[in-house]
Design a protein around this motif. Structure first.
Motif, PDB file in Angstrom:
ATOM      1  N   GLU A 173      27.966   1.923  11.144  1.00 37.16           N
ATOM      2  CA  GLU A 173      28.052   1.660  10.146  1.00 37.16           C
ATOM      3  C   GLU A 173      28.867   1.504   9.335  1.00 37.16           C
ATOM      4  OE1 GLU A 173      24.778   0.782   6.670  1.00 37.16           O
ATOM      5  OE2 GLU A 173      24.476   2.434   8.131  1.00 37.16           O
ATOM      6  N   GLU A 174      29.462   2.212   9.166  1.00 37.11           N
ATOM      7  CA  GLU A 174      30.521   2.425   8.141  1.00 37.11           C
ATOM      8  C   GLU A 174      31.759   1.470   8.944  1.00 37.11           C
ATOM      9  OE1 GLU A 174      31.439   6.274   7.381  1.00 37.11           O
ATOM     10  OE2 GLU A 174      30.173   6.805   6.307  1.00 37.11           O
ATOM     11  N   LEU A 175      32.316   1.620   9.903  1.00 38.78           N
ATOM     12  CA  LEU A 175      33.432   1.313  10.769  1.00 38.78           C
ATOM     13  C   LEU A 175      33.043  -0.305  10.723  1.00 38.78           C
ATOM     14  CD1 LEU A 175      34.268   4.093  13.233  1.00 38.78           C
ATOM     15  CD2 LEU A 175      35.694   3.294  10.839  1.00 38.78           C
ATOM     16  N   PHE A 176      31.874  -0.681  10.985  1.00 39.76           N
ATOM     17  CA  PHE A 176      31.728  -2.066  11.504  1.00 39.76           C
ATOM     18  C   PHE A 176      31.323  -2.905  10.188  1.00 39.76           C
ATOM     19  CE2 PHE A 176      28.804  -5.554  12.593  1.00 39.76           C
ATOM     20  CZ  PHE A 176      28.505  -6.285  13.371  1.00 39.76           C
ATOM     21  N   GLU A 177      31.407  -2.077   9.256  1.00 43.22           N
ATOM     22  CA  GLU A 177      31.321  -3.311   7.178  1.00 43.22           C
ATOM     23  C   GLU A 177      32.323  -3.206   7.410  1.00 43.22           C
ATOM     24  OE1 GLU A 177      29.555  -0.703   4.383  1.00 43.22           O
ATOM     25  OE2 GLU A 177      26.955  -1.119   5.541  1.00 43.22           O
ATOM     26  N   HIS A 195      34.529  -3.802   9.322  1.00 43.09           N
ATOM     27  CA  HIS A 195      35.521  -4.469  10.755  1.00 43.09           C
ATOM     28  C   HIS A 195      36.571  -3.771  11.380  1.00 43.09           C
ATOM     29  CE1 HIS A 195      34.098  -8.405   9.866  1.00 43.09           C
ATOM     30  NE2 HIS A 195      32.775  -7.904   9.680  1.00 43.09           N
ATOM     31  N   ASP A 196      35.861  -2.607  11.705  1.00 46.56           N
ATOM     32  CA  ASP A 196      37.424  -2.159  11.661  1.00 46.56           C
ATOM     33  C   ASP A 196      36.992  -1.819  13.855  1.00 46.56           C
ATOM     34  OD1 ASP A 196      39.003   0.040  12.803  1.00 46.56           O
ATOM     35  OD2 ASP A 196      39.154   1.232  11.497  1.00 46.56           O
ATOM     36  N   LEU A 197      37.458  -3.247  15.033  1.00 52.60           N
ATOM     37  CA  LEU A 197      37.433  -2.790  15.236  1.00 52.60           C
ATOM     38  C   LEU A 197      37.979  -1.839  16.625  1.00 52.60           C
ATOM     39  CD1 LEU A 197      35.782  -4.691  18.403  1.00 52.60           C
ATOM     40  CD2 LEU A 197      37.855  -5.734  18.064  1.00 52.60           C
ATOM     41  N   ASP A 198      39.028  -1.410  16.413  1.00 52.69           N
ATOM     42  CA  ASP A 198      39.562  -0.479  17.429  1.00 52.69           C
ATOM     43  C   ASP A 198      38.723   0.722  16.881  1.00 52.69           C
ATOM     44  OD1 ASP A 198      41.510  -1.886  18.226  1.00 52.69           O
ATOM     45  OD2 ASP A 198      42.728  -1.632  16.594  1.00 52.69           O
ATOM     46  N   ALA A 199      38.341   1.258  15.761  1.00 50.99           N
ATOM     47  CA  ALA A 199      37.976   2.605  15.636  1.00 50.99           C
ATOM     48  C   ALA A 199      36.236   2.748  15.781  1.00 50.99           C
ATOM     49  CB  ALA A 199      37.607   2.903  14.104  1.00 50.99           C
ATOM     50  N   LEU A 200      35.919   1.751  16.063  1.00 49.07           N
ATOM     51  CA  LEU A 200      34.274   1.059  17.023  1.00 49.07           C
ATOM     52  C   LEU A 200      34.584   1.699  17.921  1.00 49.07           C
ATOM     53  CD1 LEU A 200      33.277  -1.981  15.025  1.00 49.07           C
ATOM     54  CD2 LEU A 200      31.920   0.013  14.778  1.00 49.07           C
ATOM     55  N   VAL A 201      35.314   1.046  19.116  1.00 49.99           N
ATOM     56  CA  VAL A 201      35.923   0.670  20.268  1.00 49.99           C
ATOM     57  C   VAL A 201      35.954   2.560  20.510  1.00 49.99           C
ATOM     58  CG1 VAL A 201      37.159   0.699  22.032  1.00 49.99           C
ATOM     59  CG2 VAL A 201      35.966  -0.875  21.400  1.00 49.99           C
ATOM     60  N   ALA A 202      36.431   3.282  19.899  1.00 48.45           N
ATOM     61  CA  ALA A 202      36.885   4.633  20.435  1.00 48.45           C
ATOM     62  C   ALA A 202      35.859   5.350  19.881  1.00 48.45           C
ATOM     63  CB  ALA A 202      38.139   4.985  19.319  1.00 48.45           C
TER      64      ALA A 202
END
Length: 250
Positions: free
Chosen positions: A128-132, A134-141
């Motif tokens: 949720e933190e990464l989605f808010e 918009h850190d796409l690379d970190a979300l995928v990782a």
């Protein structure tokens, strides 16, 4: 109603593949030819907002979407194979339309049968933190690291990352919508059921598998000591014999 993007091929008893929300229908690439060569007609599809199916523009019902697709293809009774989120939709279909599902194979299935666990809560909070942000690379990782077990090679990790990246890109661009949550009872499932669970998965899914096997009539549980959350991607050669044996039984 939106018709889900899909593929159908082969001849024989119908097998319908429900994908994980980490992936899309391409997650079944390895099993596609295996099942067709084994004498099944196979259908796979993308849920709304995944793969080639557009995101929803109004509240929607994933299970009803699947039934509408199968009706359009003239598929009546079928074997349902669902992974993770796809397993959750598959067992809902089997409960709401028990006359349609002959066999039900749940692979690391999601569900609402146990409470959250610390590892899942920590994942959800970080995602949720990464989605808010918009850190796409970190979300995928984060998702690749969480959902693939130790036997997944780098090619598989890159493949899952590509599917997950596409799903997040769609979610970032789409209007925020809630799916419908019709009530259903696991006791209504009449299909012979096999619950498969990887022991390298999060505690939540290990507990979910045990609860599903206990609550679904005619269900049995198989635990894979080598697998994480996506065993059909991590090591297809190890899990496909189990899938084929179950689908061919009886």
């Amino acid at each position: 109603m939106t018709l889900l993007s899909h593929d159908t091929a082969g001849n024989g008893p119908d097998v319908v593949l429900f994908h994980s929300s980490v992936c899309d229908r391409r997650m079944w690439n390895a099993q596609w030819d295996t099942l067709i060569d084994a004498g099944f007609r196979v259908t796979r599809f993308d849920f709304r907002g995944f793969g080639e199916t557009p995101p929803p523009s109004e509240p929607w019902d994933n299970a009803a979407d699947v039934i509408a697709l199968l009706d359009s293809l003239g598929i009546g009774r079928f074997h349902a194979v669902g992974a993770s989120f796809g397993g959750r939709v598959a067992h809902q279909v089997a409960a709401r339309w028990p006359e349609r599902v002959e066999k039900l194979l749940l692979i690391c299935s999601a569900g609402t049968v146990v409470d959250g666990t610390p590892d899942l809560d920590a994942f959800d909070e970080r995602e949720e933190e990464l989605f808010e942000a918009h850190d796409l690379d970190a979300l995928v990782a984060l998702n690749v690291e969480t959902w693939l077990g130790p036997e997944a090679d780098q090619k598989t990790r890159d493949f899952v990352g590509d599917m997950q990246r596409h799903a997040f890109e769609v979610q970032f661009a789409a209007e925020d919508m809630e799916s419908l949550k019709p009530e259903f009872d696991l006791a209504d499932i009449s299909a012979e059921t096999l619950v498969v669970q990887g022991l390298h998965d999060l505690d939540f899914f290990v507990a979910t598998a045990k609860a599903l096997a206990e609550r679904i009539p005619n269900a049995r549980l198989v635990e894979l000591d080598w697998a994480g959350h996506l065993p059909t991607l991590e090591n297809p050669a190890k899990v496909e014999p189990l899938i084929l044996e179950f689908l061919r039984e009886g």
